[in-house]
Write an enzyme that holds these catalytic residues in place. Sequence first.
Site, PDB file in Angstrom:
ATOM      1  N   GLU A 153      12.915   1.021  -9.676  1.00 23.78           N
ATOM      2  CA  GLU A 153      11.850   0.690 -10.289  1.00 23.78           C
ATOM      3  C   GLU A 153      12.066   0.023 -11.486  1.00 23.78           C
ATOM      4  O   GLU A 153      12.921   0.615 -12.315  1.00 23.78           O
ATOM      5  CB  GLU A 153      10.731   1.547 -10.365  1.00 23.78           C
ATOM      6  CG  GLU A 153      10.253   2.281  -8.932  1.00 23.78           C
ATOM      7  CD  GLU A 153       9.379   1.268  -8.359  1.00 23.78           C
ATOM      8  OE1 GLU A 153       9.269  -0.094  -8.611  1.00 23.78           O
ATOM      9  OE2 GLU A 153       8.701   1.702  -7.343  1.00 23.78           O
ATOM     10  N   ASN A 179       7.305  -5.967  -8.299  1.00 22.98           N
ATOM     11  CA  ASN A 179       7.809  -5.769  -9.828  1.00 22.98           C
ATOM     12  C   ASN A 179       9.325  -6.052  -9.997  1.00 22.98           C
ATOM     13  O   ASN A 179       9.726  -5.491 -11.029  1.00 22.98           O
ATOM     14  CB  ASN A 179       7.187  -4.447 -10.098  1.00 22.98           C
ATOM     15  CG  ASN A 179       7.720  -3.377  -9.323  1.00 22.98           C
ATOM     16  OD1 ASN A 179       8.741  -3.751  -8.232  1.00 22.98           O
ATOM     17  ND2 ASN A 179       7.384  -2.017  -9.448  1.00 22.98           N
ATOM     18  N   ASP A 220      16.785   3.840   1.096  1.00 29.62           N
ATOM     19  CA  ASP A 220      15.899   4.580   0.749  1.00 29.62           C
ATOM     20  C   ASP A 220      15.211   5.168   1.805  1.00 29.62           C
ATOM     21  O   ASP A 220      15.141   4.876   3.048  1.00 29.62           O
ATOM     22  CB  ASP A 220      15.032   3.752  -0.383  1.00 29.62           C
ATOM     23  CG  ASP A 220      14.639   2.421   0.006  1.00 29.62           C
ATOM     24  OD1 ASP A 220      14.522   2.095   1.425  1.00 29.62           O
ATOM     25  OD2 ASP A 220      14.162   1.449  -0.780  1.00 29.62           O
ATOM     26  N   HIS A 270      11.495  -4.676  -7.916  1.00 28.03           N
ATOM     27  CA  HIS A 270      12.530  -3.475  -7.625  1.00 28.03           C
ATOM     28  C   HIS A 270      13.475  -3.821  -6.525  1.00 28.03           C
ATOM     29  O   HIS A 270      13.028  -4.777  -5.721  1.00 28.03           O
ATOM     30  CB  HIS A 270      11.712  -2.248  -7.328  1.00 28.03           C
ATOM     31  CG  HIS A 270      10.917  -2.282  -6.225  1.00 28.03           C
ATOM     32  ND1 HIS A 270       9.678  -1.701  -6.114  1.00 28.03           N
ATOM     33  CD2 HIS A 270      11.084  -2.854  -4.693  1.00 28.03           C
ATOM     34  CE1 HIS A 270       9.277  -1.912  -4.767  1.00 28.03           C
ATOM     35  NE2 HIS A 270       9.924  -2.389  -4.164  1.00 28.03           N
TER      36      HIS A 270
HETATM   37  C1  F6R Z   1      12.799  -1.248   1.387  1.00 26.27           C
HETATM   38  C2  F6R Z   1      13.181  -1.472   0.030  1.00 26.27           C
HETATM   39  C3  F6R Z   1      12.208  -2.216  -0.844  1.00 26.27           C
HETATM   40  C4  F6R Z   1      11.607  -3.749  -0.071  1.00 26.27           C
HETATM   41  C5  F6R Z   1      10.764  -4.329  -1.206  1.00 26.27           C
HETATM   42  C6  F6R Z   1      10.050  -5.634  -0.565  1.00 26.27           C
HETATM   43  O1  F6R Z   1      13.937  -0.461   1.828  1.00 26.27           O
HETATM   44  O2  F6R Z   1      14.093  -1.012  -0.470  1.00 26.27           O
HETATM   45  O3  F6R Z   1      12.535  -2.689  -2.085  1.00 26.27           O
HETATM   46  O4  F6R Z   1      12.689  -4.199   0.017  1.00 26.27           O
HETATM   47  O5  F6R Z   1       9.776  -3.375  -1.700  1.00 26.27           O
HETATM   48  O6  F6R Z   1       9.278  -5.049   0.425  1.00 26.27           O
HETATM   49  P1  F6R Z   1       8.631  -6.262   1.447  1.00 26.27           P
HETATM   50  O7  F6R Z   1       9.502  -6.605   2.205  1.00 26.27           O
HETATM   51  O8  F6R Z   1       7.670  -5.150   2.070  1.00 26.27           O
HETATM   52  O9  F6R Z   1       7.901  -7.135   0.652  1.00 26.27           O
END
Ligand code: F6R
Length: 234
Positions: A142, A135, A67, A137
């Site tokens: 989401e 959440n 992303d 994702h």
């Molecule tokens: C980032 C991504 C997100 C993160 C998720 C967890 O490229 O795709 O889905 O993997 O938000 O983030 P952290 O590792 O910061 O808890």
Amino acid sequence: MKIIRARDYRDMSRKAANLISAQVILFPRSVLGLATGSTPIGIYDQLAEWYDKGDIDFSETVTVNLDEYHGLPPDDPQSYRAFMRAHLFGKVNIRPDNTHLPRGDAEPRAECARYDALIARLGGIDLQLLGLGRNGHIGFNEPGEAFEKSTHCVELTADTIRANARFFGDEGAVPRRAITMGMKSIMQAKKILLAVSGDKKDILERSLSGPITPEVPASILQLHPDLTVITDIP
Ligand code: F6R
């Protein structure tokens, strides 16, 4: 599904880096699907350390990231492109033209189509590294009413904006939209490595053993034939 329980964040990072490193050693031309966020930082540090020691060579490896924030050009210091440069691409011998992220400054609809076509042209993803959002994702898929198949542009939820504010100083500065790989590219990856650290016990349990529902996007991973979960959560 294999679940590997690590002792702590460092142990989790080393174990995940070992699996990525094995993939690159066995198949140097692998297409690696990569993630940003806090979780993979230790994994990327470990890979860079092994690269410095001469243990791993990325010269033929290709990467596609999950992303990118919408509205940020690749040279914006807050872009995921900049994150990847700081944590991995700038530290190992991967060729810059072999590293791919959605472009945050492109027209979203055309960019989403370009990204899906690119992943298809590369022959899909060999190993996809994922983190887990609070959440549920994955990427920026989401919670919602349906699993979105293709790369698409999303409005970030209040939860995600709050969680990402730590990288921006304050919530107001977090972009409101992002372009994310869809579930099809993620689920078609030959192998998935889900790394989960810290305070996410409930959402990890709901993802791995709760009902499969778009309300918990990561729950679809239960259907993947080659999922490895590495976590420091007991
Ligand atoms: C980032 C991504 C997100 C993160 C998720 C967890 O490229 O795709 O889905 O993997 O938000 O983030 P952290 O590792 O910061 O808890």
